[in-house]
Write a protein that holds these residues in place. Structure first.
Motif, PDB file in Angstrom:
ATOM      1  N   VAL A 205       0.963  -1.409  -0.042  1.00  0.00           N
ATOM      2  CA  VAL A 205      -0.008   0.444  -0.178  1.00  0.00           C
ATOM      3  C   VAL A 205       0.943   1.266   0.028  1.00  0.00           C
ATOM      4  N   PHE A 206       0.952   1.980  -1.007  1.00  0.00           N
ATOM      5  CA  PHE A 206       1.978   3.204  -1.354  1.00  0.00           C
ATOM      6  C   PHE A 206       0.912   4.536  -0.832  1.00  0.00           C
ATOM      7  N   VAL A 207       1.550   5.510   0.188  1.00  0.00           N
ATOM      8  CA  VAL A 207       1.034   6.410   1.164  1.00  0.00           C
ATOM      9  C   VAL A 207       2.202   7.531   0.561  1.00  0.00           C
ATOM     10  N   SER A 208       1.382   8.739   0.581  1.00  0.00           N
ATOM     11  CA  SER A 208       2.532   9.945   0.388  1.00  0.00           C
ATOM     12  C   SER A 208       2.377  10.643   1.510  1.00  0.00           C
ATOM     13  N   LYS A 209       3.298  11.313   0.818  1.00  0.00           N
ATOM     14  CA  LYS A 209       4.086  12.529   1.990  1.00  0.00           C
ATOM     15  C   LYS A 209       2.621  12.596   3.029  1.00  0.00           C
ATOM     16  N   ASP A 210       1.803  13.358   2.216  1.00  0.00           N
ATOM     17  CA  ASP A 210       0.735  14.112   3.172  1.00  0.00           C
ATOM     18  C   ASP A 210      -0.314  12.562   4.100  1.00  0.00           C
ATOM     19  N   PHE A 211       0.312  11.609   4.100  1.00  0.00           N
ATOM     20  CA  PHE A 211      -0.274  10.257   4.647  1.00  0.00           C
ATOM     21  C   PHE A 211      -2.007  10.233   3.371  1.00  0.00           C
ATOM     22  N   VAL A 213      -3.632   6.621   0.241  1.00  0.00           N
ATOM     23  CA  VAL A 213      -3.271   6.645  -0.177  1.00  0.00           C
ATOM     24  C   VAL A 213      -3.387   6.387  -1.362  1.00  0.00           C
ATOM     25  N   VAL A 214      -1.984   6.474  -1.937  1.00  0.00           N
ATOM     26  CA  VAL A 214      -2.473   6.664  -3.296  1.00  0.00           C
ATOM     27  C   VAL A 214      -2.575   5.380  -4.434  1.00  0.00           C
ATOM     28  N   GLY A 215      -2.205   4.056  -3.920  1.00  0.00           N
ATOM     29  CA  GLY A 215      -1.862   3.332  -4.776  1.00  0.00           C
ATOM     30  C   GLY A 215      -2.260   2.031  -3.848  1.00  0.00           C
ATOM     31  N   TYR A 216      -2.424   0.566  -4.317  1.00  0.00           N
ATOM     32  CA  TYR A 216      -2.031  -0.902  -3.517  1.00  0.00           C
ATOM     33  C   TYR A 216      -2.034  -1.496  -4.789  1.00  0.00           C
ATOM     34  N   GLU A 217      -1.386  -2.933  -4.185  1.00  0.00           N
ATOM     35  CA  GLU A 217      -0.767  -3.812  -5.601  1.00  0.00           C
ATOM     36  C   GLU A 217      -0.831  -4.704  -4.604  1.00  0.00           C
TER      37      GLU A 217
END
Length: 217
Positions: A205-211, A213-217
């Motif tokens: 799960v990919f999380v931005s610097k601003d917390f 969630v931007v994507g997951y695989e």
């Protein structure tokens, strides 16, 4: 579609009242208030910070057990340093929905914070919306992704702890609950990869610097 809050995922107190908006990539908008193993996904090399969301099954003098939305059984050990937020400690009882943050060792979490999710469902609705696939022995993980996936190779980055790790896990669990997050890795660009185990999908799960969630695989 109207924004749908992930009920009861508030962690208040130690970090102050700060809303972190995690964009639900299935169309819902997820709000997280922050105060402060399956064969298909290898666990961390050693215990690291992470967490899980679920419904409390039983309690004891040393902690409690919970079951996630995909049926993963988690043992939660509490210590004198464990903080309960979102309600009194007695609210952590059978049938309660909770988010647990702490040190993860396989399916055991030594809790630093337990967030009571009043009227929560243990992440069931969010897991269904995100399409989380429960673990099934012998069934390979699907090769699919949702949202923005960085150029990432598993094993890169730096495993982190502390406030940023807690915030990244809380954001990930709000959007993609059901498994156990067993580590948080900060990538070279400053964003985060939250590693998810005990489900067939997703594992990253990919999380931005601003917390967010931007994507997951």
């Amino acid at each position: 579609m109207a924004a749908t809050p992930y009920e009861g995922s508030a962690i208040m107190g130690a970090y102050g009242r700060k809303w972190v908006m995690a964009a639900g990539l299935t169309g819902a908008l997820v709000a997280v208030t922050l105060g402060g193993t399956s064969a298909s996904a290898a666990p961390a090399a050693g215990p690291a910070e992470g967490g899980a969301t679920g419904i409390v099954d039983s309690t004891s003098s040393s902690g409690f057990t919970l079951t996630t939305a995909t049926g993963v059984k988690v043992t939660v050990d509490e210590t004198s340093a464990t903080k309960t937020v979102g309600g009194p400690a007695k609210a952590v009882k059978k049938g309660a929905s909770v988010l647990v943050l702490g040190t993860v060792d396989s399916a055991t979490i030594t809790a630093t914070r337990v967030a009571v999710q009043r009227h929560g469902d243990g992440g069931a609705a969010a897991a269904e919306a995100a399409g989380v696939i429960p673990f099934q022995q012998g069934t390979p993980s699907p090769d699919k992704s949702v949202g923005q996936i960085p150029d990432y190779t598993e094993g890169e980055g730096t495993i982190i702890s502390g406030r940023a790790a807690d915030k990244a896990v809380a954001a990930a669990q709000a959007v993609v609950p059901g498994g156990i997050d067993d580590r948080v890795v900060q990538l070279a660009d400053g964003e985060y990869e939250v590693h998810n185990i005990s489900v067939n999908w997703p594992h990253h799960v990919f999380v931005s610097k601003d917390f967010e969630v931007v994507g997951y695989e």
